[in-house]
Design a protein around this motif. Sequence first.
Motif, PDB file in Angstrom:
ATOM      1  N   PRO A   1       0.890  -1.201  -0.050  1.00 46.41           N
ATOM      2  CA  PRO A   1      -0.079  -0.083   0.030  1.00 46.41           C
ATOM      3  C   PRO A   1       1.020   1.272   0.309  1.00 46.41           C
ATOM      4  O   PRO A   1       2.048   1.144   0.540  1.00 46.41           O
ATOM      5  CB  PRO A   1      -0.779  -0.120   1.228  1.00 46.41           C
ATOM      6  CG  PRO A   1       0.368  -0.705   2.146  1.00 46.41           C
ATOM      7  CD  PRO A   1       1.150  -1.703   1.330  1.00 46.41           C
ATOM      8  N   LYS A   2       0.273   2.433  -0.221  1.00 46.98           N
ATOM      9  CA  LYS A   2       0.900   3.705  -0.203  1.00 46.98           C
ATOM     10  C   LYS A   2       0.933   4.126   1.257  1.00 46.98           C
ATOM     11  O   LYS A   2       1.992   4.751   1.486  1.00 46.98           O
ATOM     12  CB  LYS A   2       0.031   4.758  -0.809  1.00 46.98           C
ATOM     13  CG  LYS A   2      -0.044   4.535  -2.514  1.00 46.98           C
ATOM     14  CD  LYS A   2      -0.562   5.669  -3.145  1.00 46.98           C
ATOM     15  CE  LYS A   2      -0.502   5.321  -4.656  1.00 46.98           C
ATOM     16  NZ  LYS A   2      -1.495   6.354  -5.437  1.00 46.98           N
ATOM     17  N   LYS A   3       0.005   3.397   1.959  1.00 44.68           N
ATOM     18  CA  LYS A   3       0.185   3.958   3.547  1.00 44.68           C
ATOM     19  C   LYS A   3      -0.376   2.808   4.353  1.00 44.68           C
ATOM     20  O   LYS A   3      -1.291   2.118   3.974  1.00 44.68           O
ATOM     21  CB  LYS A   3      -0.426   5.231   3.913  1.00 44.68           C
ATOM     22  CG  LYS A   3      -1.720   5.582   3.498  1.00 44.68           C
ATOM     23  CD  LYS A   3      -2.460   7.021   3.831  1.00 44.68           C
ATOM     24  CE  LYS A   3      -3.778   7.163   3.307  1.00 44.68           C
ATOM     25  NZ  LYS A   3      -4.402   8.581   3.289  1.00 44.68           N
ATOM     26  N   VAL A   4       0.048   2.881   5.706  1.00 44.11           N
ATOM     27  CA  VAL A   4      -0.424   1.653   6.731  1.00 44.11           C
ATOM     28  C   VAL A   4      -1.094   2.642   7.919  1.00 44.11           C
ATOM     29  O   VAL A   4      -0.305   3.426   8.625  1.00 44.11           O
ATOM     30  CB  VAL A   4       0.650   0.796   7.212  1.00 44.11           C
ATOM     31  CG1 VAL A   4       0.299  -0.070   7.963  1.00 44.11           C
ATOM     32  CG2 VAL A   4       1.270  -0.027   5.729  1.00 44.11           C
ATOM     33  N   ILE A   5      -2.325   2.096   8.242  1.00 48.73           N
ATOM     34  CA  ILE A   5      -2.861   3.017   9.264  1.00 48.73           C
ATOM     35  C   ILE A   5      -3.271   1.993  10.480  1.00 48.73           C
ATOM     36  O   ILE A   5      -4.142   1.263  10.220  1.00 48.73           O
ATOM     37  CB  ILE A   5      -4.194   3.602   8.888  1.00 48.73           C
ATOM     38  CG1 ILE A   5      -3.704   4.567   7.714  1.00 48.73           C
ATOM     39  CG2 ILE A   5      -4.776   4.661   9.996  1.00 48.73           C
ATOM     40  CD1 ILE A   5      -4.812   5.460   6.982  1.00 48.73           C
ATOM     41  N   PRO A   6      -2.664   2.126  11.775  1.00 49.28           N
ATOM     42  CA  PRO A   6      -3.100   1.289  12.650  1.00 49.28           C
ATOM     43  C   PRO A   6      -4.435   1.590  13.341  1.00 49.28           C
ATOM     44  O   PRO A   6      -4.852   2.802  12.972  1.00 49.28           O
ATOM     45  CB  PRO A   6      -1.862   1.408  13.572  1.00 49.28           C
ATOM     46  CG  PRO A   6      -1.711   2.740  13.700  1.00 49.28           C
ATOM     47  CD  PRO A   6      -1.844   3.076  12.022  1.00 49.28           C
ATOM     48  N   ALA A   7      -4.883   0.725  14.431  1.00 43.66           N
ATOM     49  CA  ALA A   7      -6.208   1.295  15.159  1.00 43.66           C
ATOM     50  C   ALA A   7      -5.623   2.018  15.960  1.00 43.66           C
ATOM     51  O   ALA A   7      -4.523   2.342  16.452  1.00 43.66           O
ATOM     52  CB  ALA A   7      -6.562   0.059  15.776  1.00 43.66           C
TER      53      ALA A   7
ATOM     54  N   GLN B   1     -11.838  -5.079  19.087  1.00 46.88           N
ATOM     55  CA  GLN B   1     -11.276  -6.006  18.330  1.00 46.88           C
ATOM     56  C   GLN B   1     -10.862  -5.149  16.812  1.00 46.88           C
ATOM     57  O   GLN B   1     -11.417  -4.247  16.526  1.00 46.88           O
ATOM     58  CB  GLN B   1     -11.709  -7.065  17.883  1.00 46.88           C
ATOM     59  CG  GLN B   1     -13.163  -7.121  17.307  1.00 46.88           C
ATOM     60  CD  GLN B   1     -13.828  -8.407  16.750  1.00 46.88           C
ATOM     61  OE1 GLN B   1     -13.426  -9.542  17.309  1.00 46.88           O
ATOM     62  NE2 GLN B   1     -14.695  -8.585  15.748  1.00 46.88           N
ATOM     63  N   SER B   2     -10.126  -5.755  16.017  1.00 47.95           N
ATOM     64  CA  SER B   2      -9.701  -5.154  14.605  1.00 47.95           C
ATOM     65  C   SER B   2     -10.068  -6.087  13.659  1.00 47.95           C
ATOM     66  O   SER B   2      -9.762  -7.231  13.460  1.00 47.95           O
ATOM     67  CB  SER B   2      -8.200  -4.831  14.706  1.00 47.95           C
ATOM     68  OG  SER B   2      -7.716  -3.685  15.623  1.00 47.95           O
TER      69      SER B   2
ATOM     70  N   ALA C   1      -6.207  -0.868   9.930  1.00 46.80           N
ATOM     71  CA  ALA C   1      -6.917  -1.477  10.946  1.00 46.80           C
ATOM     72  C   ALA C   1      -8.006  -0.807  11.315  1.00 46.80           C
ATOM     73  O   ALA C   1      -8.162   0.547  11.551  1.00 46.80           O
ATOM     74  CB  ALA C   1      -6.130  -2.016  12.161  1.00 46.80           C
ATOM     75  N   TRP C   2      -9.106  -1.163  11.404  1.00 42.28           N
ATOM     76  CA  TRP C   2     -10.656  -0.522  11.866  1.00 42.28           C
ATOM     77  C   TRP C   2     -11.009  -1.407  13.219  1.00 42.28           C
ATOM     78  O   TRP C   2     -10.641  -2.392  13.439  1.00 42.28           O
ATOM     79  CB  TRP C   2     -11.557  -0.765  10.834  1.00 42.28           C
ATOM     80  CG  TRP C   2     -11.128  -0.049   9.654  1.00 42.28           C
ATOM     81  CD1 TRP C   2     -10.902  -0.760   8.523  1.00 42.28           C
ATOM     82  CD2 TRP C   2     -11.288   1.293   9.143  1.00 42.28           C
ATOM     83  NE1 TRP C   2     -10.595   0.040   7.414  1.00 42.28           N
ATOM     84  CE2 TRP C   2     -11.064   1.228   7.638  1.00 42.28           C
ATOM     85  CE3 TRP C   2     -12.041   2.261   9.755  1.00 42.28           C
ATOM     86  CZ2 TRP C   2     -11.148   2.443   7.016  1.00 42.28           C
ATOM     87  CZ3 TRP C   2     -12.211   3.438   9.038  1.00 42.28           C
ATOM     88  CH2 TRP C   2     -11.929   3.783   7.707  1.00 42.28           C
ATOM     89  N   THR C   3     -11.675  -0.516  13.953  1.00 44.03           N
ATOM     90  CA  THR C   3     -11.996  -0.832  15.382  1.00 44.03           C
ATOM     91  C   THR C   3     -13.388  -1.236  15.587  1.00 44.03           C
ATOM     92  O   THR C   3     -14.126  -0.187  15.120  1.00 44.03           O
ATOM     93  CB  THR C   3     -11.257   0.138  16.330  1.00 44.03           C
ATOM     94  OG1 THR C   3     -10.062   0.136  16.339  1.00 44.03           O
ATOM     95  CG2 THR C   3     -11.928  -0.305  17.767  1.00 44.03           C
ATOM     96  N   THR C   4     -13.889  -2.261  15.991  1.00 50.14           N
ATOM     97  CA  THR C   4     -15.237  -2.597  16.251  1.00 50.14           C
ATOM     98  C   THR C   4     -15.254  -3.438  17.674  1.00 50.14           C
ATOM     99  O   THR C   4     -14.268  -4.011  18.046  1.00 50.14           O
ATOM    100  CB  THR C   4     -15.954  -3.590  15.332  1.00 50.14           C
ATOM    101  OG1 THR C   4     -15.119  -4.930  15.087  1.00 50.14           O
ATOM    102  CG2 THR C   4     -15.601  -3.034  13.929  1.00 50.14           C
TER     103      THR C   4
END
Length: 363
Positions: free
Chosen positions: A59-65, A280-281, A292-295
């Motif tokens: 990817p062009k960028k990595v985004i954590p939770a 959780q992610s 990563a998305w948080t739910t």
Amino acid sequence: MEAGIVGLPNVGKSTLFNALTSSQGAQSANYPFCTIEPNEGIVSVPDGRLHEITQYIKPKKVIPAILKLVDIAGIVKGASEGQGLGNKFLSHIREVDAIIQVVRCFEDPDVIHVEGQVDPVADMETIETELMLSDIDTLENALPKAQRSARGGDKEAKLRVSVIETCMKHLAEDKPLRTLELGEPERKAISSYGLMTAKPILYIANVDENDLEGKCEHVQNVRVYADQRGTDVVPVCAKLEAEIAELDEEDRQEMLGSVGLSEPALHQVARAAYHTLGLQSYFTAGEQEVRAWTTPVGATAPEAAGVIHSDMQRGFIRAEVYTLDDLHAHGSEKDIRDAGKLRIEGKSYTVQDGDICHFRFSV
């Protein structure tokens, strides 16, 4: 979702908060209540699975939770009765979703302990007692209004009266509300009260630099106390972590190696806080970003899609799901599809921790 960092004065709360959020503010003086208004910060939740995904998808960028933290001023005995601006500080706790209590497990004659001696279990009991007393006060004030509404035939008010009385009885037995099993209707009936002992709690044992694994008697006592209540404990040397947080990546790794750590203990704190909140992610992965998305644990596919955008939840059609194991086995999303391993899930699907998802929707 946010967690509030609490504790007695001078236990290392603000040092831990600053290290977690990489804040570089001025040193606070060594006296109680050096934090008055709560500071807020955002911390990334370290997750090695993001790096693994990028081995296959570039990817062009990595985004954590991320996790929101609130640094709340020190609480003292009598806070529920207004001691040490206690009512104001307790109101800040009422607004967060979970509590992170920092407990002093180190000896240092230069750092004043508000009670005169280091006794982490006594400190934990002090905080718990103040929160329980405050909850009792909240429920006692709420009960008459609920009773009046119930006498008028309001079914919701009748349920609220029953739940309030159940909670008050539980607290009278010296038990925090997080140990009381309530159904969803019961929890909803009292959700507006912000009851503090109903919130999940995580204990951070602030240890000396010579006890990074938390083997001293103080930490062992904290673990026994926490085990009895079904809560987690993470040993951290806040002073050391603050020093590590100020370094660039190369120097940070060198310092970690010199003290025998594979990663900053703050990473463990962030993950433990995430778990304590019941989160959780899941991941989305493509050429633009791996994220990563948080739910909450137990979220359905439409609810998980709604974290990205409400339109995706409203117009949800299906989720296309695969896992990191599928990536390891097949090497790319295209090959996963070609192998027939891409799962098609509907509205009732419960998203699992680590799922990699594409959501199809129409609005």
